[in-house]
Write a protein that holds these residues in place. Sequence first.
Motif, PDB file in Angstrom:
ATOM      1  N   SER A 123      33.955  63.037 -30.101  1.00  0.00           N
ATOM      2  CA  SER A 123      32.549  63.275 -29.772  1.00  0.00           C
ATOM      3  C   SER A 123      32.429  63.966 -28.421  1.00  0.00           C
ATOM      4  O   SER A 123      33.392  64.021 -27.637  1.00  0.00           O
ATOM      5  CB  SER A 123      31.768  61.952 -29.751  1.00  0.00           C
ATOM      6  N   GLY A 124      31.248  64.463 -28.145  1.00  0.00           N
ATOM      7  CA  GLY A 124      30.986  65.108 -26.875  1.00  0.00           C
ATOM      8  C   GLY A 124      29.497  65.329 -26.666  1.00  0.00           C
ATOM      9  O   GLY A 124      28.680  64.957 -27.519  1.00  0.00           O
ATOM     10  N   LYS A 125      29.127  65.925 -25.525  1.00  0.00           N
ATOM     11  CA  LYS A 125      27.727  66.200 -25.212  1.00  0.00           C
ATOM     12  C   LYS A 125      27.627  67.517 -24.447  1.00  0.00           C
ATOM     13  O   LYS A 125      28.575  67.936 -23.790  1.00  0.00           O
ATOM     14  CB  LYS A 125      27.130  65.088 -24.347  1.00  0.00           C
ATOM     15  N   PHE A 126      26.464  68.165 -24.568  1.00  0.00           N
ATOM     16  CA  PHE A 126      26.171  69.315 -23.720  1.00  0.00           C
ATOM     17  C   PHE A 126      24.692  69.307 -23.388  1.00  0.00           C
ATOM     18  O   PHE A 126      23.886  68.646 -24.060  1.00  0.00           O
ATOM     19  CB  PHE A 126      26.588  70.636 -24.380  1.00  0.00           C
ATOM     20  N   THR A 127      24.307  70.002 -22.338  1.00  0.00           N
ATOM     21  CA  THR A 127      22.917  70.019 -21.905  1.00  0.00           C
ATOM     22  C   THR A 127      22.285  71.383 -22.169  1.00  0.00           C
ATOM     23  O   THR A 127      22.961  72.413 -22.196  1.00  0.00           O
ATOM     24  CB  THR A 127      22.794  69.695 -20.408  1.00  0.00           C
ATOM     25  N   ILE A 128      20.970  71.353 -22.373  1.00  0.00           N
ATOM     26  CA  ILE A 128      20.173  72.573 -22.519  1.00  0.00           C
ATOM     27  C   ILE A 128      18.996  72.454 -21.556  1.00  0.00           C
ATOM     28  O   ILE A 128      18.285  71.442 -21.561  1.00  0.00           O
ATOM     29  CB  ILE A 128      19.645  72.746 -23.956  1.00  0.00           C
ATOM     30  N   SER A 129      18.796  73.468 -20.725  1.00  0.00           N
ATOM     31  CA  SER A 129      17.701  73.454 -19.762  1.00  0.00           C
ATOM     32  C   SER A 129      16.569  74.358 -20.235  1.00  0.00           C
ATOM     33  O   SER A 129      16.726  75.151 -21.172  1.00  0.00           O
ATOM     34  CB  SER A 129      18.189  73.912 -18.385  1.00  0.00           C
ATOM     35  N   LYS A 130      15.432  74.261 -19.563  1.00  0.00           N
ATOM     36  CA  LYS A 130      14.251  75.058 -19.929  1.00  0.00           C
ATOM     37  C   LYS A 130      14.470  76.554 -19.724  1.00  0.00           C
ATOM     38  O   LYS A 130      13.743  77.372 -20.294  1.00  0.00           O
ATOM     39  CB  LYS A 130      13.034  74.594 -19.126  1.00  0.00           C
ATOM     40  N   ASP A 131      15.481  76.912 -18.922  1.00  0.00           N
ATOM     41  CA  ASP A 131      15.745  78.329 -18.652  1.00  0.00           C
ATOM     42  C   ASP A 131      16.828  78.912 -19.558  1.00  0.00           C
ATOM     43  O   ASP A 131      17.158  80.101 -19.451  1.00  0.00           O
ATOM     44  CB  ASP A 131      16.169  78.503 -17.190  1.00  0.00           C
ATOM     45  N   ASP A 132      17.387  78.102 -20.448  1.00  0.00           N
ATOM     46  CA  ASP A 132      18.439  78.586 -21.341  1.00  0.00           C
ATOM     47  C   ASP A 132      17.847  79.375 -22.508  1.00  0.00           C
ATOM     48  O   ASP A 132      16.689  79.160 -22.901  1.00  0.00           O
ATOM     49  CB  ASP A 132      19.249  77.413 -21.892  1.00  0.00           C
ATOM     50  N   PRO A 133      18.635  80.271 -23.089  1.00  0.00           N
ATOM     51  CA  PRO A 133      18.154  81.042 -24.251  1.00  0.00           C
ATOM     52  C   PRO A 133      18.290  80.239 -25.543  1.00  0.00           C
ATOM     53  O   PRO A 133      19.134  79.340 -25.653  1.00  0.00           O
ATOM     54  CB  PRO A 133      19.088  82.255 -24.268  1.00  0.00           C
ATOM     55  N   SER A 134      17.462  80.558 -26.501  1.00  0.00           N
ATOM     56  CA  SER A 134      17.630  80.000 -27.842  1.00  0.00           C
ATOM     57  C   SER A 134      18.592  80.905 -28.616  1.00  0.00           C
ATOM     58  O   SER A 134      19.072  81.904 -28.102  1.00  0.00           O
ATOM     59  CB  SER A 134      16.281  79.928 -28.559  1.00  0.00           C
TER      60      SER A 134
END
Length: 362
Positions: A123-134
Motif C-alpha cells: 500500500s501507499g499514499k500520495f497527495t494532491i493539492s489545489k494547484d495540481d493539474p487534473s
Amino acid sequence: MKRRMRLLLATATGVAVLVGGAGLSSASASVSRAVHAVADDITSVSVGNAYVPADKEIEVSFTFQVSNPLGTGTAATTDADKVTISSAAITPPGKSARPLNVSYTAPAHVGENQPRPASAPGSGKFTISKDDPSGDWTLTIVTSRGTNNFTVKVAAKQGITGASITPNPVDLIKGKEVKVSVRAAVKDATLVSAKMVSDTTSEYYDLGSLEVDTDGYYTGAVYFTDDSAPGAWTLEISASRGNETLKGVGSFTVNAPAGGTSKKSKSKITLTAPNKATTGKAFKIYGKVYRGTKAYSGKVVEVYFKKKGTKSYKFMGFAKATSTGKYTKAVKQRYDGYWRAKVPASGKTYSSWSAQEYVDVK
C-alpha cells in the motif's frame, strides 16, 4: 420569464484527509496499466478518490499486490528469490516525479516442495493539492524484477458554475400552486442538493437531492403556495465530493398574488430514505406530515419513485400517518433512483411534496 441567476458565493468547506473513498464510486479514480515489465510484478492496483481539491490538499491511498513474491519453483526459497520494492513515485502531467513511500513486506521463506504464495499486499499514499493539474497521472513502482507504470485518472476541481430559477420572478397565484424549477451547472460532484430560503421569514422549501439530466445539468422542482412569503429569496446549492463541500447561493424574487391569499392551510411532508439498498429486499422510507405547524393526524400520503435517467415519477402506494403525523412504508426496488412523498390537496389544505431522496440499489 427565465433569467440567469448570478452566483453570489462559492466557497469550499470541510476539506479533510480522504482515505479509500468508500461509497463514492462515481468519483473514484480509475487505474490502467500504461507500461509494464515482462515479469508483471504489480497487479490489482486500487486507488481511492483522486481529484483536485478546491482548497488545501487531500491524501489519496492506494493498494496493490506483488505477484509471486517468492518467485516460482519447488526448491526452498532464499533471499535471492524475494521480490523487493526499490522505489515508487507519482508523476502529475507536465510535472516532475514525486517520490513515494510504500508499505510492503515480502512473505517468509518456505521450504522445499512447500507452496509459494501467489501474491502479497502492499500500500501507499500520495497527495494532491489545489494547484495540481487534473488528468492522467503516472504511478510508478520499481521492483527487483522491473518497472511497473500505471495511469491514475485524477478528476478536475469541482465547481458550481451557474444556476437558474424558472420562473424568475415567481408570481404567486391566489388559490393555486406555482411550480418553481432549479437548473444548476455543477462540475465533478457526487451529490448536489438545493434549498430555497426566504430572506425575511423562516420559510424554506427543501428540494433534497437534485438529479442529473441527460445534458449534465442538475435539476429539481418545488411548488410555491399563494401564502409563500413575498420578497427576496435565496437559492442555496450544496455540492459534495468526498469530505469536500462547495456552497453556491443566488437570489430571486417572489411576488405576492393579485387579490390576496386564499384561506387554505399549508401542508408539509418530510422523507428519509437509506443511502443504499439491496436489490429486491425491502427497505423503509419514513417521515412526518404537517398541516400548518401541527401534525397532520391520520393523513394518507402518496409515495412515488423515479428511476435514475427517466423523466417521470411512478406511484408506489399509500402510507397513513399516525396521530402524531408520522408515516412509514416498506418498499422494494431493483433500480437506482429518487423517492418522494406527497400530501394530496383537500378543499382546505394545499398539497405538498417532500424533498427527493436518492437511493443507490446494489
